[in-house]
Write a protein that holds these residues in place. Structure first.
Motif, mmCIF file in Angstrom:
data_model
loop_
_atom_site.group_PDB
_atom_site.id
_atom_site.type_symbol
_atom_site.label_atom_id
_atom_site.label_comp_id
_atom_site.label_asym_id
_atom_site.label_seq_id
_atom_site.Cartn_x
_atom_site.Cartn_y
_atom_site.Cartn_z
ATOM 1 N N ALA A 80 0.824 -1.217 0.000
ATOM 2 C CA ALA A 80 0.000 0.000 0.000
ATOM 3 C C ALA A 80 0.855 1.262 0.000
ATOM 4 C CB ALA A 80 -0.929 0.004 1.214
ATOM 5 N N GLY A 81 2.070 1.199 0.548
ATOM 6 C CA GLY A 81 2.894 2.387 0.669
ATOM 7 C C GLY A 81 3.843 2.626 -0.484
ATOM 8 N N HIS A 82 3.887 1.727 -1.457
ATOM 9 C CA HIS A 82 4.781 1.886 -2.607
ATOM 10 C C HIS A 82 3.952 2.398 -3.785
ATOM 11 C CE1 HIS A 82 7.653 1.052 -5.779
ATOM 12 N NE2 HIS A 82 8.559 0.715 -4.884
ATOM 13 N N PRO A 83 4.078 3.661 -4.159
ATOM 14 C CA PRO A 83 3.157 4.248 -5.140
ATOM 15 C C PRO A 83 3.110 3.516 -6.475
ATOM 16 C CG PRO A 83 4.435 5.962 -4.059
ATOM 17 C CD PRO A 83 5.034 4.656 -3.648
ATOM 18 N N THR A 84 4.280 3.228 -7.058
ATOM 19 C CA THR A 84 4.294 2.580 -8.371
ATOM 20 C C THR A 84 3.752 1.168 -8.289
ATOM 21 O OG1 THR A 84 6.231 3.887 -8.982
ATOM 22 C CG2 THR A 84 5.725 1.977 -10.353
ATOM 23 N N LEU A 85 4.143 0.438 -7.263
ATOM 24 C CA LEU A 85 3.673 -0.942 -7.104
ATOM 25 C C LEU A 85 2.172 -0.981 -6.871
ATOM 26 C CD1 LEU A 85 4.594 -3.835 -7.059
ATOM 27 C CD2 LEU A 85 5.099 -3.612 -4.622
ATOM 28 N N ARG A 86 1.660 0.023 -6.170
ATOM 29 C CA ARG A 86 0.223 0.097 -5.930
ATOM 30 C C ARG A 86 -0.532 0.274 -7.243
ATOM 31 N NH1 ARG A 86 0.452 3.931 -2.167
ATOM 32 N NH2 ARG A 86 -0.080 5.650 -3.571
ATOM 33 N N VAL A 87 -0.034 1.167 -8.103
ATOM 34 C CA VAL A 87 -0.678 1.373 -9.406
ATOM 35 C C VAL A 87 -0.582 0.105 -10.258
ATOM 36 C CG1 VAL A 87 -0.566 2.676 -11.556
ATOM 37 C CG2 VAL A 87 -0.289 3.856 -9.374
ATOM 38 N N MET A 88 0.583 -0.540 -10.230
ATOM 39 C CA MET A 88 0.758 -1.747 -11.034
ATOM 40 C C MET A 88 -0.129 -2.890 -10.552
ATOM 41 S SD MET A 88 4.672 -2.102 -12.236
ATOM 42 C CE MET A 88 5.289 -1.094 -13.585
ATOM 43 N N THR A 89 -0.422 -2.928 -9.264
ATOM 44 C CA THR A 89 -1.342 -3.941 -8.743
ATOM 45 C C THR A 89 -2.745 -3.721 -9.298
ATOM 46 O OG1 THR A 89 -0.037 -4.171 -6.723
ATOM 47 C CG2 THR A 89 -2.309 -4.935 -6.648
ATOM 48 N N VAL A 90 -3.157 -2.471 -9.358
ATOM 49 C CA VAL A 90 -4.459 -2.148 -9.959
ATOM 50 C C VAL A 90 -4.473 -2.556 -11.431
ATOM 51 C CG1 VAL A 90 -6.010 -0.263 -10.603
ATOM 52 C CG2 VAL A 90 -4.918 -0.274 -8.342
ATOM 53 N N VAL A 91 -3.390 -2.244 -12.141
ATOM 54 C CA VAL A 91 -3.297 -2.594 -13.560
ATOM 55 C C VAL A 91 -3.339 -4.110 -13.752
ATOM 56 C CG1 VAL A 91 -1.740 -2.601 -15.556
ATOM 57 C CG2 VAL A 91 -2.099 -0.504 -14.254
ATOM 58 N N ARG B 101 0.926 9.210 -15.011
ATOM 59 C CA ARG B 101 2.146 9.764 -15.593
ATOM 60 C C ARG B 101 1.990 11.258 -15.910
ATOM 61 N NH1 ARG B 101 6.916 8.352 -17.925
ATOM 62 N NH2 ARG B 101 6.937 7.023 -16.076
ATOM 63 N N LEU B 102 0.887 11.648 -16.559
ATOM 64 C CA LEU B 102 0.715 13.034 -16.984
ATOM 65 C C LEU B 102 0.574 13.987 -15.800
ATOM 66 C CD1 LEU B 102 -1.666 12.526 -20.049
ATOM 67 C CD2 LEU B 102 0.786 13.046 -20.084
ATOM 68 N N ARG B 103 0.000 13.520 -14.715
ATOM 69 C CA ARG B 103 -0.166 14.368 -13.538
ATOM 70 C C ARG B 103 1.030 14.287 -12.594
ATOM 71 N NH1 ARG B 103 -6.530 14.217 -11.606
ATOM 72 N NH2 ARG B 103 -7.406 14.964 -13.573
ATOM 73 N N GLY B 104 2.022 13.464 -12.943
ATOM 74 C CA GLY B 104 3.211 13.359 -12.107
ATOM 75 C C GLY B 104 2.915 12.857 -10.717
ATOM 76 N N LEU B 105 2.009 11.868 -10.604
ATOM 77 C CA LEU B 105 1.589 11.388 -9.291
ATOM 78 C C LEU B 105 2.563 10.392 -8.670
ATOM 79 C CD1 LEU B 105 -2.228 10.915 -9.982
ATOM 80 C CD2 LEU B 105 -1.060 12.848 -8.951
ATOM 81 N N LEU B 106 3.564 9.925 -9.450
ATOM 82 C CA LEU B 106 4.540 8.982 -8.920
ATOM 83 C C LEU B 106 5.847 9.696 -8.637
ATOM 84 C CD1 LEU B 106 4.024 5.847 -11.203
ATOM 85 C CD2 LEU B 106 3.116 6.274 -8.920
ATOM 86 N N PRO B 107 6.530 9.316 -7.555
ATOM 87 C CA PRO B 107 7.844 9.911 -7.290
ATOM 88 C C PRO B 107 8.865 9.384 -8.280
ATOM 89 C CG PRO B 107 7.400 8.158 -5.714
ATOM 90 C CD PRO B 107 6.135 8.366 -6.534
ATOM 91 N N GLU B 108 9.989 10.046 -8.342
ATOM 92 C CA GLU B 108 11.084 9.575 -9.179
ATOM 93 C C GLU B 108 11.572 8.232 -8.655
ATOM 94 O OE1 GLU B 108 12.235 10.907 -11.992
ATOM 95 O OE2 GLU B 108 10.619 12.361 -11.785
ATOM 96 N N PRO B 109 12.090 7.345 -9.539
ATOM 97 C CA PRO B 109 12.539 6.035 -9.103
ATOM 98 C C PRO B 109 13.496 6.081 -7.927
ATOM 99 C CG PRO B 109 12.543 6.156 -11.503
ATOM 100 C CD PRO B 109 12.232 7.526 -10.997
ATOM 101 N N ALA B 110 14.420 7.047 -7.910
ATOM 102 C CA ALA B 110 15.383 7.107 -6.811
ATOM 103 C C ALA B 110 14.691 7.390 -5.479
ATOM 104 C CB ALA B 110 16.424 8.195 -7.093
#
Length: 433
Positions: free
Chosen positions: A239-250, A421-430
């Motif tokens: 739940a706390g990992h933004p990109t992984l959370r989106v990918m789980t939905v996908v 992606r367009l709204r920049g809702l994910l932090p940078e990978p680093a």
């Protein structure tokens, strides 16, 4: 976050070595450990593909009840919802290789109980349904162990290649197994076919035993948390990992579409493509969908060398939605055949890409919990829900509308990733690392 492992588990590299720097590791096909693991999955997968056909046939022969046949199918998916969180927590607390060998041996015993009961004239439909449920649950525990086993076995830098090889082999043996199931059922009866699957699980366990220097469970400093806290730890990471959370939905939306496609393909073939009854072309449609998975397994490593995991979704999801639309609007079975194969390719690229990313960013000690939770949402929820919703839409609005639910699901997934992606809702990978 620092990944800590035991002295029996080498820390996998997080970035691939440059061609100029350091010794180059041999390709996966030359790794005895990975080769034995691959053989384990191929042997067991072939047996399971045959059993997927043999179990419903056996139940129908004994009961003549479509309802009981449906119960067998349900028994194959219910464990994901019932035991998904538990399996992940167990896999992260024990030696993963031992867990996988144990589940293979127990699966062999479960399936072997069917021919024994038949020989004693004590086989019942209830026995078969229970076996289907137990084998599916054991498979879930095996997969939970495998999620952490594979990254430690090959290194995180080679996960796209390893997962593509494993998923590609799974698709090939599924096609072969489904194809020979009818012949085996005719020659040795469904019960005899289950005996062969029991032997395949025993063979899988032997190949796993041959994996030398296998990764053990990940170590952690401090006292081990309680079981409930252990489950919660995995959920909080997901739940706390933004990109992984989106990918789980996908991944869940993608699995929803898969359930809709497979669940309505026979009806679509009959009502739209003019493929009725026992027409052999229906088999070609299913083979095209599965063969697309082989194409996806070959394509993913090349794509991941050019694109990171999330940008790859931005490209592949819209392509998948367009290919799905071609299938839905087709009236010629040949056009539908090729579009299904291409759609299947995009489908597998998305699923394996999301799984690979999850393994790449999840710490070793959380692999089982995080990835089993993802699998619970996709296989346990997405697939049956997609089949159910598509069938309901078909009844009320027609088969094209029912098949279109799969396209709608992928379209929603594409919109989600593009909006993020367009709204920049994910932090940078680093920042996420």
């Amino acid at each position: 976050m620092t990944d800590r492992v035991t002295d029996t588990e080498a820390t996998p590299p997080t970035t691939p070595p440059t061609p100029q720097g350091g010794p180059r590791r041999p390709p996966l096909r030359r790794s005895p450990a990975f080769r034995n693991f691959w053989l384990s999955r191929a042997v067991s997968g072939l047996g399971s593909a045959v059993t997927t056909v043999a179990l419903p046939v056996l139940v129908f022969q004994q009961s003549r009840s479509p309802l009981l046949v449906s119960l067998v199918a349900a028994a194959g998916t219910l464990p994901y919802l019932a035991f998904g969180l538990i399996a992940g927590a167990v896999a992260d607390r024990v030696d993963r290789r031992t867990l996988m060998i144990a589940t293979d041996c127990l699966s062999a015993l479960c399936l072997g109980s069917v021919p024994v009961a038949q020989a004693l004239h004590a086989l019942t439909v209830g026995h078969v349904v229970v076996v289907a449920f137990l084998c599916s649950g054991l498979s879930l525990f095996f997969d939970a162990g495998g999620y952490g086993f594979v990254p430690a076995l090959v290194g995180k830098d080679r996960l796209p290649d390893a997962n593509s090889v494993l998923y590609g082999a799974e698709t090939v043996v599924r096609i072969i197994g489904n194809g020979i199931a009818g012949v085996l059922i005719a020659l040795v009866h469904p019960v005899g076919t289950l005996t062969l699957d029991a032997l395949s699980f025993a063979g899988s366990a032997l190949f796993l035993r041959a994996v030398a220097n296998s990764p053990a469970r990940a170590a952690r400093s401090g006292p081990r948390p309680g079981f409930r806290e252990s489950v919660g730890e995995g959920l909080r990471f997901l739940a706390g990992h933004p990109t992984l959370r989106v990918m789980t939905v996908v991944g869940t939306l993608q699995s929803f579409s898969g359930g809709a496609i497979v669940g309505q393909l026979v009806v679509f073939a009959d009502r739209v493509l003019g493929i009725h009854g026992s027409d052999g072309r229906i088999g070609l449609l299913y083979m095209a969908w599965s063969a697309g998975g082989i194409g996806g397994s070959l394509l993913l490593p090349r794509l991941r060398r050019r694109y990171d995991a999330f940008p790859l979704l931005l490209l592949v999801l819209p392509v998948g939605a367009l290919l799905g639309l071609v299938v839905v609007l087709s009236t010629d079975w040949r056009i539908a055949l090729f579009a299904l194969a291409a759609w299947g390719t995009a489908y597998l690229v998305v699923l394996v890409n999301t799984m690979t990313y999850s393994q790449e960013v999840t710490p070793p000690e959380l692999q089982g919990r995080v990835n089993t939770t993802r699998r619970m949402l996709s296989s346990g929820l997405g697939v049956p829900l997609g089949a159910l919703v598509a069938s309901g839409v078909t009844v009320s609005a027609g088969i094209r509308a029912g098949m279109a639910t799969a396209v709608a699901s992928i379209t929603v997934a594409a919109i989600v990733v593009w909006v993020v992606r367009l709204r920049g809702l994910l932090p940078e990978p680093a920042a996420e690392a």
